[in-house]
Motif scaffolding. Sequence first.
Motif, PDB file in Angstrom:
ATOM      1  N   GLY A   1      -2.218  -0.851   9.624  1.00 61.60           N
ATOM      2  CA  GLY A   1      -1.865  -0.694   8.214  1.00 61.60           C
ATOM      3  C   GLY A   1      -2.156   0.660   7.635  1.00 61.60           C
ATOM      4  O   GLY A   1      -1.909   0.903   6.449  1.00 61.60           O
ATOM      5  N   THR A   2      -2.678   1.579   8.458  1.00 64.75           N
ATOM      6  CA  THR A   2      -3.019   2.911   7.965  1.00 64.75           C
ATOM      7  C   THR A   2      -1.780   3.802   7.934  1.00 64.75           C
ATOM      8  O   THR A   2      -1.059   3.886   8.923  1.00 64.75           O
ATOM      9  CB  THR A   2      -4.076   3.567   8.868  1.00 64.75           C
ATOM     10  N   PRO A   3      -1.498   4.481   6.812  1.00 71.07           N
ATOM     11  CA  PRO A   3      -0.364   5.412   6.777  1.00 71.07           C
ATOM     12  C   PRO A   3      -0.654   6.650   7.616  1.00 71.07           C
ATOM     13  O   PRO A   3      -1.766   7.184   7.601  1.00 71.07           O
ATOM     14  CB  PRO A   3      -0.232   5.764   5.294  1.00 71.07           C
TER      15      PRO A   3
ATOM     16  N   ALA B   1       0.236   1.520   0.512  1.00 72.68           N
ATOM     17  CA  ALA B   1      -1.069   1.999   0.955  1.00 72.68           C
ATOM     18  C   ALA B   1      -2.171   1.593  -0.026  1.00 72.68           C
ATOM     19  O   ALA B   1      -3.230   1.094   0.380  1.00 72.68           O
ATOM     20  CB  ALA B   1      -1.033   3.514   1.121  1.00 72.68           C
ATOM     21  N   LEU B   2      -1.940   1.780  -1.320  1.00 75.91           N
ATOM     22  CA  LEU B   2      -2.976   1.508  -2.315  1.00 75.91           C
ATOM     23  C   LEU B   2      -3.208   0.016  -2.532  1.00 75.91           C
ATOM     24  O   LEU B   2      -4.257  -0.381  -3.049  1.00 75.91           O
ATOM     25  CB  LEU B   2      -2.612   2.181  -3.639  1.00 75.91           C
ATOM     26  N   ALA B   3      -2.245  -0.812  -2.122  1.00 75.20           N
ATOM     27  CA  ALA B   3      -2.403  -2.265  -2.277  1.00 75.20           C
ATOM     28  C   ALA B   3      -3.539  -2.816  -1.426  1.00 75.20           C
ATOM     29  O   ALA B   3      -3.954  -3.966  -1.614  1.00 75.20           O
ATOM     30  CB  ALA B   3      -1.098  -2.971  -1.941  1.00 75.20           C
ATOM     31  N   ASN B   4      -4.061  -2.029  -0.483  1.00 77.69           N
ATOM     32  CA  ASN B   4      -5.182  -2.474   0.348  1.00 77.69           C
ATOM     33  C   ASN B   4      -6.459  -2.670  -0.458  1.00 77.69           C
ATOM     34  O   ASN B   4      -7.407  -3.294   0.034  1.00 77.69           O
ATOM     35  CB  ASN B   4      -5.441  -1.462   1.476  1.00 77.69           C
ATOM     36  N   TRP B   5      -6.510  -2.131  -1.697  1.00 78.23           N
ATOM     37  CA  TRP B   5      -7.737  -2.212  -2.492  1.00 78.23           C
ATOM     38  C   TRP B   5      -7.413  -2.815  -3.859  1.00 78.23           C
ATOM     39  O   TRP B   5      -7.137  -2.101  -4.828  1.00 78.23           O
ATOM     40  CB  TRP B   5      -8.359  -0.823  -2.636  1.00 78.23           C
TER      41      TRP B   5
ATOM     42  N   GLY C   1     -10.422   3.438   3.722  1.00 81.08           N
ATOM     43  CA  GLY C   1     -10.052   4.662   3.038  1.00 81.08           C
ATOM     44  C   GLY C   1     -10.736   4.837   1.701  1.00 81.08           C
ATOM     45  O   GLY C   1     -11.126   5.951   1.321  1.00 81.08           O
ATOM     46  N   LEU C   2     -10.900   3.745   0.940  1.00 82.10           N
ATOM     47  CA  LEU C   2     -11.541   3.858  -0.362  1.00 82.10           C
ATOM     48  C   LEU C   2     -13.014   4.216  -0.219  1.00 82.10           C
ATOM     49  O   LEU C   2     -13.527   5.087  -0.938  1.00 82.10           O
ATOM     50  CB  LEU C   2     -11.390   2.549  -1.138  1.00 82.10           C
ATOM     51  N   ALA C   3     -13.690   3.555   0.699  1.00 85.44           N
ATOM     52  CA  ALA C   3     -15.105   3.885   0.927  1.00 85.44           C
ATOM     53  C   ALA C   3     -15.242   5.334   1.369  1.00 85.44           C
ATOM     54  O   ALA C   3     -16.180   6.041   0.966  1.00 85.44           O
ATOM     55  CB  ALA C   3     -15.698   2.943   1.966  1.00 85.44           C
ATOM     56  N   GLU C   4     -14.308   5.798   2.191  1.00 79.43           N
ATOM     57  CA  GLU C   4     -14.333   7.198   2.620  1.00 79.43           C
ATOM     58  C   GLU C   4     -14.144   8.137   1.428  1.00 79.43           C
ATOM     59  O   GLU C   4     -14.863   9.130   1.283  1.00 79.43           O
ATOM     60  CB  GLU C   4     -13.239   7.446   3.651  1.00 79.43           C
ATOM     61  N   SER C   5     -13.167   7.825   0.560  1.00 79.02           N
ATOM     62  CA  SER C   5     -12.923   8.667  -0.602  1.00 79.02           C
ATOM     63  C   SER C   5     -14.153   8.748  -1.492  1.00 79.02           C
ATOM     64  O   SER C   5     -14.534   9.832  -1.971  1.00 79.02           O
ATOM     65  CB  SER C   5     -11.734   8.119  -1.397  1.00 79.02           C
TER      66      SER C   5
END
Length: 563
Positions: free
Chosen positions: A12-14, A100-104, A29-33
Amino acid sequence: MENSDVYFAEDGTPRSTRFGDIYYSPQDGLAESRAVFLEGCHLAQAWTTPGDFTILELGFGTGLNIAAALDLWTQSGCPGNLHIFTVEAFVMARDQAATALANWPELAEFAQAIAEQWPVKRRGFHHMDFPQWRVSVTVALMEVEAALDSWTGQADGVFLDGFSPALNPDMWSSAVFQRIAARVRPGARLATFTVAGHVRRGLQDAGFGVAKCPGFGRKRERLEAVFDGETTQRQRPQRIAIAGAGIAGACLAWQARLFGVQADIYDPAPGSGASGNPAALVTPRLDAGDNTISALFSDAFAYATAFYRRVAPEAVIGEGVWQCALDSRDLARFERISQQAGFVAGDLALFAPGDVVTYPGLHLKPALYISPADLLDRLLAGQAVIRQSIPENLSGYDAVVLACGDGILDRAIGLPLRPVRGQIEIAAEVTCDRALACGGYAVPARAGLLFGATHDRDDRGRDVRQVSREANLANLAKVMPHQAETLVGGLMSRASVRVTTRDQLPVAGEVSPGLYVLTGLGSRGFCLAPLLAKAILADMTGLAPPLSAATHRLLRPTRFARD
C-alpha cells in the motif's frame, strides 16, 4: 508539468517509478513524519509561543507532512498564523494522494481539506487557504532551484523530504543548501531523514550546525540542523483601514481575516463602481511572451477561479469563455498561449469558425462569469462597511490600503494612474448560453445579456451616452449578429470608471511607510484581486509572499520612481 509516475506497492505504500523510491516509510508514514520532521524541527515547543510561523518544505509528495503539521498546529492552540511553502516538480494526481492519506483516519479532516484544494498540473505557484485553522499553503510547481529563486519568504522551519540523495541528487546539491540558507531566519531549524556525508557537509557550509539523532524505522539515524543566529520577535499590524468596497477591497478584507488582521472598510457607496455591473468575466490577460507577465496572470487566474468556486459558489453564473480571434495575428498568439506551461494542458483550446461564432478563437475552459453582487456579499459577510470616504486622520491604524477604484485618482500618491470609462448594456429580453470575449464581451447575466464595454481613456464620466450604446451594439453585431438583430429597445445602460497605469500592469505594494495601494487592475480586477490582496497582506505581516520575486518586482510602486 510532468507526471509523477506513482504506483502503489503490495503493502500500500506509494512509490515513484521515475526515482525508484518510496514516498514514506512502509512501517508507518505518519509516525515517520512526526518523528523526523515535526519533532526534528521542535514544532511542539515552538508553537507554545504565540506568533506566526513559516515552514519551507522540499518535497510536497502526498501532502502527508502538511496534514501532520496541520494536526499538530491545531492541537497546539497557537494563536498565530502558519504558512507553508512547499516545492514539487512532479505532482501526483488528487485521487492518488487521497488514497495514500486514507491510511490514517486520524488525519481525515486535514487530508480532505488538502484534497479539495489539490494542485493541478501547471507550472507556477498554487495556493491553498485554510482560514478555519489560520493556515495558508503555497505549492511551487517547478524545479527546486527555480522555486527557491522565485520565493522571497523567510522560514522558521525546514523539511528536507526529497527522494533519496542517491536517487534524486538535484534536490540535495550544495546550490540547493545555499539557497535554503538564504531563505531561513536566524535560529531556524531543519530536519531530514538522511545523514549522508555530503548532506551534512553541504548544510554546514551553508551556515547550519548539524547533529545526528536516532532515526525512524530501519534508518538508524536522522539529521537535525539549526541555522546560525538567534530567533527574534516580529512585529505585525493588528488593525488596518481599507479604502474601497469593490472587488479589490473585499478581497483585502477576506485575506485580512485569513492573516489574522482586523480591517475596517470605508466606502461612501459600496458597489457603485466598476465592481457593480450585473456580471463580470474572470479571465487572464493573454500574453504570448511566456514571461513574468504571463506567469502573473496565469497564477492569478488559477487562484481566482479556484477561490471563487470554493468561497462563493453561489456567485458563479457559468464557466467557459470563448475568446474570439479578430485577425490572424490574434489566432497565432492564441495558439502559442494555449501551450504555455502556466496553464493546465487542454484548459485552453482553439476553436474553429462556426463552432460558436463566425470567428475562430480560444476556449478558456476554466474561466468564469460571475455575479459581482453575490460575490461581494460573500466576501464581506460579517464585515461592516463604514459608509464614508476614508478620513485623513488614521492614527488608529497600523496601515492603510487604497483600493478605491477611480477615487484613488483624487489622491496625490505619485503614481501615473489614468481613468478609463466603460459603458455596458443589459438586454433583458435576450438570452445566450455562453460568454464571449471579442474586443468587448457578451456575458449571460441573471438579468439577461450583458454586453460592452467601451474603453474611453482619460474619461471619468459616469453618464450614459447614446454614442457608447451604438458602439456596443456594433461590436455585438460582429460576433453575435442574430442576438443583435433581436434588440429592438429596452436596453439598460451603466457606466463606470476603471483605473489603469502607463504600462497597463497593476500596482500592489507600499508607496510610503504604512500606506499601500492595490490599483491599476483595469478590466482584470476579478482575475487579479484575490492574489494581489493576498500579496498585500503577506507584505504587511512578513508572512511568506504568494508572488514570485520577479512578479513582486514587476508590481511594486517603485517601478515608477524614475518618473
